[in-house]
Scaffold this motif. Structure first.
Motif, PDB file in Angstrom:
ATOM      1  N   MET A  66      18.943 -10.943  -4.483  1.00 24.02           N
ATOM      2  CA  MET A  66      17.522 -11.128  -4.756  1.00 24.02           C
ATOM      3  C   MET A  66      16.997 -12.333  -3.992  1.00 24.02           C
ATOM      4  O   MET A  66      17.665 -13.366  -3.917  1.00 24.02           O
ATOM      5  CB  MET A  66      17.287 -11.325  -6.266  1.00 24.02           C
ATOM      6  N   SER A  67      15.809 -12.201  -3.425  1.00 24.60           N
ATOM      7  CA  SER A  67      15.186 -13.296  -2.695  1.00 24.60           C
ATOM      8  C   SER A  67      14.722 -14.378  -3.663  1.00 24.60           C
ATOM      9  O   SER A  67      14.538 -14.139  -4.861  1.00 24.60           O
ATOM     10  CB  SER A  67      13.992 -12.783  -1.885  1.00 24.60           C
ATOM     11  N   PHE A  68      14.501 -15.580  -3.137  1.00 16.63           N
ATOM     12  CA  PHE A  68      14.051 -16.691  -3.977  1.00 16.63           C
ATOM     13  C   PHE A  68      12.647 -16.447  -4.518  1.00 16.63           C
ATOM     14  O   PHE A  68      12.367 -16.685  -5.699  1.00 16.63           O
ATOM     15  CB  PHE A  68      14.080 -17.993  -3.176  1.00 16.63           C
ATOM     16  N   LEU A  69      11.736 -15.966  -3.662  1.00 16.90           N
ATOM     17  CA  LEU A  69      10.358 -15.691  -4.078  1.00 16.90           C
ATOM     18  C   LEU A  69      10.009 -14.263  -3.709  1.00 16.90           C
ATOM     19  O   LEU A  69      10.182 -13.852  -2.557  1.00 16.90           O
ATOM     20  CB  LEU A  69       9.383 -16.653  -3.406  1.00 16.90           C
ATOM     21  N   GLU A  70       9.518 -13.507  -4.695  1.00 20.76           N
ATOM     22  CA  GLU A  70       9.125 -12.125  -4.453  1.00 20.76           C
ATOM     23  C   GLU A  70       7.709 -11.902  -4.979  1.00 20.76           C
ATOM     24  O   GLU A  70       7.427 -12.180  -6.150  1.00 20.76           O
ATOM     25  CB  GLU A  70      10.094 -11.158  -5.138  1.00 20.76           C
ATOM     26  N   ILE A  71       6.844 -11.414  -4.107  1.00 20.95           N
ATOM     27  CA  ILE A  71       5.478 -11.054  -4.465  1.00 20.95           C
ATOM     28  C   ILE A  71       5.405  -9.535  -4.461  1.00 20.95           C
ATOM     29  O   ILE A  71       5.646  -8.904  -3.432  1.00 20.95           O
ATOM     30  CB  ILE A  71       4.461 -11.641  -3.466  1.00 20.95           C
ATOM     31  N   HIS A  72       5.060  -8.949  -5.615  1.00 18.98           N
ATOM     32  CA  HIS A  72       5.074  -7.490  -5.750  1.00 18.98           C
ATOM     33  C   HIS A  72       3.661  -6.963  -5.983  1.00 18.98           C
ATOM     34  O   HIS A  72       3.069  -7.212  -7.040  1.00 18.98           O
ATOM     35  CB  HIS A  72       5.964  -7.064  -6.927  1.00 18.98           C
ATOM     36  N   ASN A  73       3.113  -6.253  -5.013  1.00 23.18           N
ATOM     37  CA  ASN A  73       1.855  -5.510  -5.167  1.00 23.18           C
ATOM     38  C   ASN A  73       0.759  -6.344  -5.837  1.00 23.18           C
ATOM     39  O   ASN A  73       0.089  -5.895  -6.760  1.00 23.18           O
ATOM     40  CB  ASN A  73       2.088  -4.229  -5.969  1.00 23.18           C
ATOM     41  N   LEU A  74       0.566  -7.543  -5.331  1.00 25.12           N
ATOM     42  CA  LEU A  74      -0.388  -8.470  -5.933  1.00 25.12           C
ATOM     43  C   LEU A  74      -1.821  -8.059  -5.616  1.00 25.12           C
ATOM     44  O   LEU A  74      -2.184  -7.835  -4.457  1.00 25.12           O
ATOM     45  CB  LEU A  74      -0.117  -9.887  -5.414  1.00 25.12           C
ATOM     46  N   HIS A  75      -2.629  -7.972  -6.656  1.00 25.52           N
ATOM     47  CA  HIS A  75      -4.038  -7.617  -6.503  1.00 25.52           C
ATOM     48  C   HIS A  75      -4.875  -8.625  -7.282  1.00 25.52           C
ATOM     49  O   HIS A  75      -4.682  -8.803  -8.486  1.00 25.52           O
ATOM     50  CB  HIS A  75      -4.305  -6.208  -7.023  1.00 25.52           C
ATOM     51  N   VAL A  76      -5.820  -9.273  -6.591  1.00 24.72           N
ATOM     52  CA  VAL A  76      -6.714 -10.242  -7.214  1.00 24.72           C
ATOM     53  C   VAL A  76      -8.124  -9.947  -6.726  1.00 24.72           C
ATOM     54  O   VAL A  76      -8.359  -9.858  -5.523  1.00 24.72           O
ATOM     55  CB  VAL A  76      -6.344 -11.702  -6.850  1.00 24.72           C
ATOM     56  N   ASP A  77      -9.064  -9.813  -7.645  1.00 21.86           N
ATOM     57  CA  ASP A  77     -10.452  -9.507  -7.283  1.00 21.86           C
ATOM     58  C   ASP A  77     -11.358 -10.611  -7.808  1.00 21.86           C
ATOM     59  O   ASP A  77     -11.546 -10.762  -9.017  1.00 21.86           O
ATOM     60  CB  ASP A  77     -10.865  -8.157  -7.883  1.00 21.86           C
ATOM     61  N   LEU A  78     -11.915 -11.402  -6.876  1.00 22.00           N
ATOM     62  CA  LEU A  78     -12.838 -12.478  -7.235  1.00 22.00           C
ATOM     63  C   LEU A  78     -14.242 -12.173  -6.732  1.00 22.00           C
ATOM     64  O   LEU A  78     -15.036 -13.083  -6.490  1.00 22.00           O
ATOM     65  CB  LEU A  78     -12.348 -13.812  -6.655  1.00 22.00           C
ATOM     66  N   GLY A  79     -14.561 -10.912  -6.579  1.00 21.55           N
ATOM     67  CA  GLY A  79     -15.871 -10.536  -6.090  1.00 21.55           C
ATOM     68  C   GLY A  79     -15.900 -10.490  -4.580  1.00 21.55           C
ATOM     69  O   GLY A  79     -15.454  -9.523  -3.956  1.00 21.55           O
ATOM     70  N   GLU A  80     -16.411 -11.554  -3.952  1.00 18.44           N
ATOM     71  CA  GLU A  80     -16.495 -11.595  -2.493  1.00 18.44           C
ATOM     72  C   GLU A  80     -15.125 -11.789  -1.846  1.00 18.44           C
ATOM     73  O   GLU A  80     -14.938 -11.464  -0.677  1.00 18.44           O
ATOM     74  CB  GLU A  80     -17.442 -12.713  -2.031  1.00 18.44           C
ATOM     75  N   PHE A  81     -14.174 -12.356  -2.569  1.00 14.20           N
ATOM     76  CA  PHE A  81     -12.846 -12.602  -2.038  1.00 14.20           C
ATOM     77  C   PHE A  81     -11.817 -11.881  -2.896  1.00 14.20           C
ATOM     78  O   PHE A  81     -11.924 -11.852  -4.124  1.00 14.20           O
ATOM     79  CB  PHE A  81     -12.542 -14.106  -2.002  1.00 14.20           C
ATOM     80  N   TYR A  82     -10.812 -11.316  -2.236  1.00 17.55           N
ATOM     81  CA  TYR A  82      -9.840 -10.531  -2.991  1.00 17.55           C
ATOM     82  C   TYR A  82      -8.521 -10.422  -2.221  1.00 17.55           C
ATOM     83  O   TYR A  82      -8.443 -10.683  -1.020  1.00 17.55           O
ATOM     84  CB  TYR A  82     -10.381  -9.130  -3.272  1.00 17.55           C
ATOM     85  N   LEU A  83      -7.495 -10.025  -2.948  1.00 21.32           N
ATOM     86  CA  LEU A  83      -6.210  -9.643  -2.368  1.00 21.32           C
ATOM     87  C   LEU A  83      -5.940  -8.203  -2.784  1.00 21.32           C
ATOM     88  O   LEU A  83      -6.263  -7.814  -3.913  1.00 21.32           O
ATOM     89  CB  LEU A  83      -5.077 -10.537  -2.883  1.00 21.32           C
ATOM     90  N   LYS A  84      -5.333  -7.436  -1.902  1.00 17.61           N
ATOM     91  CA  LYS A  84      -5.117  -6.018  -2.173  1.00 17.61           C
ATOM     92  C   LYS A  84      -3.672  -5.635  -1.896  1.00 17.61           C
ATOM     93  O   LYS A  84      -3.240  -5.578  -0.747  1.00 17.61           O
ATOM     94  CB  LYS A  84      -6.071  -5.179  -1.318  1.00 17.61           C
ATOM     95  N   ASP A  85      -2.899  -5.435  -2.968  1.00 19.26           N
ATOM     96  CA  ASP A  85      -1.523  -4.945  -2.873  1.00 19.26           C
ATOM     97  C   ASP A  85      -0.672  -5.723  -1.870  1.00 19.26           C
ATOM     98  O   ASP A  85      -0.044  -5.161  -0.983  1.00 19.26           O
ATOM     99  CB  ASP A  85      -1.519  -3.454  -2.513  1.00 19.26           C
ATOM    100  N   VAL A  86      -0.647  -7.037  -2.027  1.00 14.59           N
ATOM    101  CA  VAL A  86       0.144  -7.909  -1.152  1.00 14.59           C
ATOM    102  C   VAL A  86       1.574  -7.981  -1.669  1.00 14.59           C
ATOM    103  O   VAL A  86       1.803  -8.284  -2.845  1.00 14.59           O
ATOM    104  CB  VAL A  86      -0.476  -9.320  -1.074  1.00 14.59           C
ATOM    105  N   SER A  87       2.531  -7.700  -0.799  1.00 12.40           N
ATOM    106  CA  SER A  87       3.950  -7.758  -1.155  1.00 12.40           C
ATOM    107  C   SER A  87       4.750  -8.408  -0.038  1.00 12.40           C
ATOM    108  O   SER A  87       4.553  -8.080   1.142  1.00 12.40           O
ATOM    109  CB  SER A  87       4.510  -6.355  -1.412  1.00 12.40           C
ATOM    110  N   PHE A  88       5.634  -9.331  -0.382  1.00 15.01           N
ATOM    111  CA  PHE A  88       6.591  -9.894   0.573  1.00 15.01           C
ATOM    112  C   PHE A  88       7.620 -10.697  -0.217  1.00 15.01           C
ATOM    113  O   PHE A  88       7.461 -10.936  -1.419  1.00 15.01           O
ATOM    114  CB  PHE A  88       5.901 -10.779   1.622  1.00 15.01           C
ATOM    115  N   SER A  89       8.670 -11.112   0.456  1.00 12.47           N
ATOM    116  CA  SER A  89       9.679 -11.953  -0.184  1.00 12.47           C
ATOM    117  C   SER A  89      10.243 -12.928   0.841  1.00 12.47           C
ATOM    118  O   SER A  89      10.282 -12.638   2.038  1.00 12.47           O
ATOM    119  CB  SER A  89      10.804 -11.110  -0.785  1.00 12.47           C
ATOM    120  N   ILE A  90      10.661 -14.103   0.354  1.00 14.51           N
ATOM    121  CA  ILE A  90      11.298 -15.098   1.224  1.00 14.51           C
ATOM    122  C   ILE A  90      12.509 -15.680   0.504  1.00 14.51           C
ATOM    123  O   ILE A  90      12.569 -15.710  -0.730  1.00 14.51           O
ATOM    124  CB  ILE A  90      10.338 -16.229   1.649  1.00 14.51           C
TER     125      ILE A  90
END
Length: 270
Positions: A1-25
């Motif tokens: 397992m990686s130290f940091l794993e981001i799984h399908n992150l979605h954040v909606d702040l109106g004008e700014f957002y993240l859409k299904d961000v995934s990666f690991s380091i």
């Protein structure tokens, strides 16, 4: 397992957002996040820190799901471009601020002075942040963030206000210390010199989406699309694949044939 794993992150702040961000380091890696203004880079860092709650997705660090944990329970430090030093404290107390909240630190004075020495600010420990240059303030902020030995250090354009010479000096100091300590770092920058000097991995964000993630040389040598290629300054040629010959690809560019050992290209036509 990686130290940091981001799984399908979605954040909606109106004008700014993240859409299904995934990666690991892995632990000890240095990830640079690049991309145009408004891509969602700062939102990503602040969501990892706990300032924003994702609509969906998970953040796992060191096998712990920290998605719903408060910022102070995550073991993450952050350095912003404005440094956020405490104006009513001198340099010494700014660096020591995080340590004072921890128990079992009998040699706090020695730790503060050693970290200050590493960043070449041990001679200004008595001064107010208001009297410091931009480069000195930046080094105080980095010393304050690193002295508590965070599991993960986030940095949002910490060198942006520095002149080129001071910026190079800061990169050298930071790079040496995080490599020695094995600190895992995620760093936003618009300066590709920062990327080349520090990164082991690169993430490219645009309009809230992760367009490419990979090793430094992979992203710069094989950009995943014309927009990324233009952003990182890659040389681009539009051509047409004509044939495959002896394990190589024959590409026609304005009547000139190029032979490539790799059949990957951007927008090629067969």
């Amino acid at each position: 397992m990686s130290f940091l794993e981001i799984h399908n992150l979605h954040v909606d702040l109106g004008e700014f957002y993240l859409k299904d961000v995934s990666f690991s380091i892995d632990q000890g890696e240095y990830l640079m996040i690049i991309g145009p203004t408004g891509a969602g880079k700062t939102i990503l860092l602040e969501t990892m820190l706990g300032f924003w709650r994702p609509g969906k997705g998970h953040i796992v660090m060191g096998s712990r799901d920290i998605t719903d944990k408060p910022p102070e329970k995550r073991g993450i430090g952050i350095v912003y471009q404005d440094y956020a030093l405490l104006p009513h404290m001198d340099v010494y107390d700014n660096i020591a601020y995080g340590l004072k909240k921890k128990q079992d630190k009998p040699d706090m004075d020695g730790m503060v002075r050693e970290m200050a020495r590493r960043f070449d600010i041990d001679h200004i420990l008595h001064r107010s942040p208001k009297t410091l240059s931009g480069g000195e303030q930046q080094r105080v902020a980095l010393a304050r963030a690193l002295i508590v030995e965070p599991e993960l250090l986030l940095m949002d354009e910490p060198f942006s206000a520095l002149d080129p010479q001071t910026r190079r000096r800061a990169r050298d100091l930071l790079g040496g210390i995080v490599r020695e300590k094995g600190t895992t770092v995620i760093h936003i920058s618009h300066d590709l010199n920062d990327v080349w000097a520090l990164a082991t991995k690169v993430a490219f964000l645009r309009q809230g989406s992760l367009l490419q993630f990979g090793a430094l040389n992979e992203v710069f040598a094989r950009p995943n699309g014309e927009f990324i290629a233009d952003f990182v300054g890659a040389n681009m040629f539009n051509g047409e694949i004509k044939a495959f010959r002896d394990g190589m690809t024959v590409i026609d560019v304005d009547g000139i044939e190029f032979l490539s050992l790799d059949d990957g290209c951007i927008g090629c036509r067969v």
